[in-house]
Structure formats: C-alpha cells, structure tokens
Design a protein around this motif. Sequence first.
Motif, PDB file in Angstrom:
ATOM      1  N   VAL A  23       0.862  -1.181   0.000  1.00  0.00           N
ATOM      2  CA  VAL A  23       0.000   0.000   0.000  1.00  0.00           C
ATOM      3  C   VAL A  23       0.898   1.231   0.000  1.00  0.00           C
ATOM      4  CG1 VAL A  23      -1.781   1.258   1.265  1.00  0.00           C
ATOM      5  CG2 VAL A  23      -1.764  -1.247   1.318  1.00  0.00           C
ATOM      6  N   GLY A  24       0.605   2.151  -0.891  1.00  0.00           N
ATOM      7  CA  GLY A  24       1.428   3.348  -0.980  1.00  0.00           C
ATOM      8  C   GLY A  24       0.595   4.600  -1.091  1.00  0.00           C
ATOM      9  N   HIS A  25       1.280   5.726  -0.889  1.00  0.00           N
ATOM     10  CA  HIS A  25       0.647   7.019  -1.125  1.00  0.00           C
ATOM     11  C   HIS A  25       1.710   8.005  -1.572  1.00  0.00           C
ATOM     12  CE1 HIS A  25       1.917   7.580   3.092  1.00  0.00           C
ATOM     13  NE2 HIS A  25       1.970   8.850   2.794  1.00  0.00           N
ATOM     14  N   ILE A  26       1.271   8.999  -2.323  1.00  0.00           N
ATOM     15  CA  ILE A  26       2.189  10.026  -2.807  1.00  0.00           C
ATOM     16  C   ILE A  26       2.565  10.918  -1.632  1.00  0.00           C
ATOM     17  CG2 ILE A  26       2.457  11.993  -4.363  1.00  0.00           C
ATOM     18  CD1 ILE A  26       0.457  10.625  -6.238  1.00  0.00           C
ATOM     19  N   ILE A  27       3.847  11.173  -1.474  1.00  0.00           N
ATOM     20  CA  ILE A  27       4.312  12.018  -0.374  1.00  0.00           C
ATOM     21  C   ILE A  27       4.715  13.398  -0.892  1.00  0.00           C
ATOM     22  CG2 ILE A  27       5.034  10.111   1.094  1.00  0.00           C
ATOM     23  CD1 ILE A  27       7.903  10.581   0.192  1.00  0.00           C
ATOM     24  N   GLY A  28       4.722  14.350   0.017  1.00  0.00           N
ATOM     25  CA  GLY A  28       5.173  15.693  -0.313  1.00  0.00           C
ATOM     26  C   GLY A  28       4.111  16.594  -0.907  1.00  0.00           C
ATOM     27  N   ILE A  29       2.852  16.140  -0.877  1.00  0.00           N
ATOM     28  CA  ILE A  29       1.752  16.979  -1.365  1.00  0.00           C
ATOM     29  C   ILE A  29       0.670  17.012  -0.291  1.00  0.00           C
ATOM     30  CG2 ILE A  29       2.238  16.536  -3.799  1.00  0.00           C
ATOM     31  CD1 ILE A  29      -0.159  14.627  -3.847  1.00  0.00           C
ATOM     32  N   ARG A  30      -0.192  18.034  -0.359  1.00  0.00           N
ATOM     33  CA  ARG A  30      -1.268  18.164   0.624  1.00  0.00           C
ATOM     34  C   ARG A  30      -2.425  17.220   0.326  1.00  0.00           C
ATOM     35  NH1 ARG A  30       0.125  23.095  -0.806  1.00  0.00           N
ATOM     36  NH2 ARG A  30      -1.768  23.440  -2.011  1.00  0.00           N
ATOM     37  N   ASP A  31      -2.672  16.936  -0.954  1.00  0.00           N
ATOM     38  CA  ASP A  31      -3.761  16.034  -1.318  1.00  0.00           C
ATOM     39  C   ASP A  31      -3.406  14.604  -0.923  1.00  0.00           C
ATOM     40  OD1 ASP A  31      -5.386  18.029  -2.516  1.00  0.00           O
ATOM     41  OD2 ASP A  31      -4.136  17.949  -4.317  1.00  0.00           O
ATOM     42  N   ILE A  32      -4.419  13.783  -0.718  1.00  0.00           N
ATOM     43  CA  ILE A  32      -4.200  12.391  -0.342  1.00  0.00           C
ATOM     44  C   ILE A  32      -4.450  11.525  -1.567  1.00  0.00           C
ATOM     45  CG2 ILE A  32      -4.949  10.491   1.128  1.00  0.00           C
ATOM     46  CD1 ILE A  32      -5.791  12.666   3.173  1.00  0.00           C
ATOM     47  N   VAL A  33      -3.394  10.866  -2.034  1.00  0.00           N
ATOM     48  CA  VAL A  33      -3.485  10.011  -3.216  1.00  0.00           C
ATOM     49  C   VAL A  33      -2.831   8.678  -2.869  1.00  0.00           C
ATOM     50  CG1 VAL A  33      -2.900   9.737  -5.651  1.00  0.00           C
ATOM     51  CG2 VAL A  33      -3.329  12.034  -4.725  1.00  0.00           C
ATOM     52  N   GLY A  34      -3.636   7.612  -2.876  1.00  0.00           N
ATOM     53  CA  GLY A  34      -3.132   6.295  -2.527  1.00  0.00           C
ATOM     54  C   GLY A  34      -3.225   5.318  -3.678  1.00  0.00           C
ATOM     55  N   PHE A  35      -2.550   4.173  -3.510  1.00  0.00           N
ATOM     56  CA  PHE A  35      -2.545   3.118  -4.514  1.00  0.00           C
ATOM     57  C   PHE A  35      -2.090   1.828  -3.836  1.00  0.00           C
ATOM     58  CE2 PHE A  35       1.401   5.376  -4.408  1.00  0.00           C
ATOM     59  CZ  PHE A  35       2.370   4.388  -4.408  1.00  0.00           C
ATOM     60  N   HIS A  36      -2.256   0.703  -4.511  1.00  0.00           N
ATOM     61  CA  HIS A  36      -1.804  -0.565  -3.941  1.00  0.00           C
ATOM     62  C   HIS A  36      -1.554  -1.586  -5.047  1.00  0.00           C
ATOM     63  CE1 HIS A  36      -6.136  -1.291  -4.400  1.00  0.00           C
ATOM     64  NE2 HIS A  36      -5.796  -2.565  -4.555  1.00  0.00           N
TER      65      HIS A  36
END
Length: 111
Positions: A23-36
């Motif tokens: 499970v991952g998510h994009i770091i360094g941004i305010r929005d929450i964006v995940g993936f797996h």
Amino acid sequence: MKGMNHKGYFAKVEFDSEDHIFVGHIIGIRDIVGFHGESVTELETAFQEAVDNYLAACNELGQEPNKPYSGNLMLRIPSEIHAAVASAAEASGKSINQWAAGVLEKESHAH
C-alpha cells in the motif's frame, strides 16, 4: 534503495500483512493520493496511474496540482558545520550547493 518516482512525485510504500498487499501514497503533497498492488510490478504501475490520474483530475477541475518539492531547501546549521561543509566542498572542487546535493542524494538513496 531508490524510492518510487514518477513525473517528480514520490511515494511511500508499506506492506499490509493482513491483506498481503503493498500500500502506498504520494508524499510531499497536501492532497491524499493512494494506490496498492500485490507485486512490485503491480505497485509500480498503480503508482504511475495514481500520479497520472491525479494530474488529469486536477486538470479537469481546473485546479493547480500540488507540486511535490520546489528544489529549494534552507538549512540552519551550526557555524562549525557550515565551515566544515565549505571546506569539504572547496576541496572537492564543487560549490557548497553541488557538494551538499551530492551528499544528500547519496544518503537519501542509502537507506
């Protein structure tokens, strides 16, 4: 270890032992964006799709996407360390900026 990078966006990845997926998510941004994904290949594809979908959604909504990082980093360090860094940079024939970027790149990929 190199991190996942796509179009300047980076990801943090963890293993979910209960569901047996990454499970991952994009770091360094305010929005929450995940993936797996269940495999590394699946995870990489899902990450790239997540970034592309995020950018497309922002474009559709007429919103500016969060930029991951500007490339500017300000540090406050003791003067003794500043002097040592300046000496090390000069000895290597580099500017402090070039020298520090090389050290930070090496260390950030070493863990």
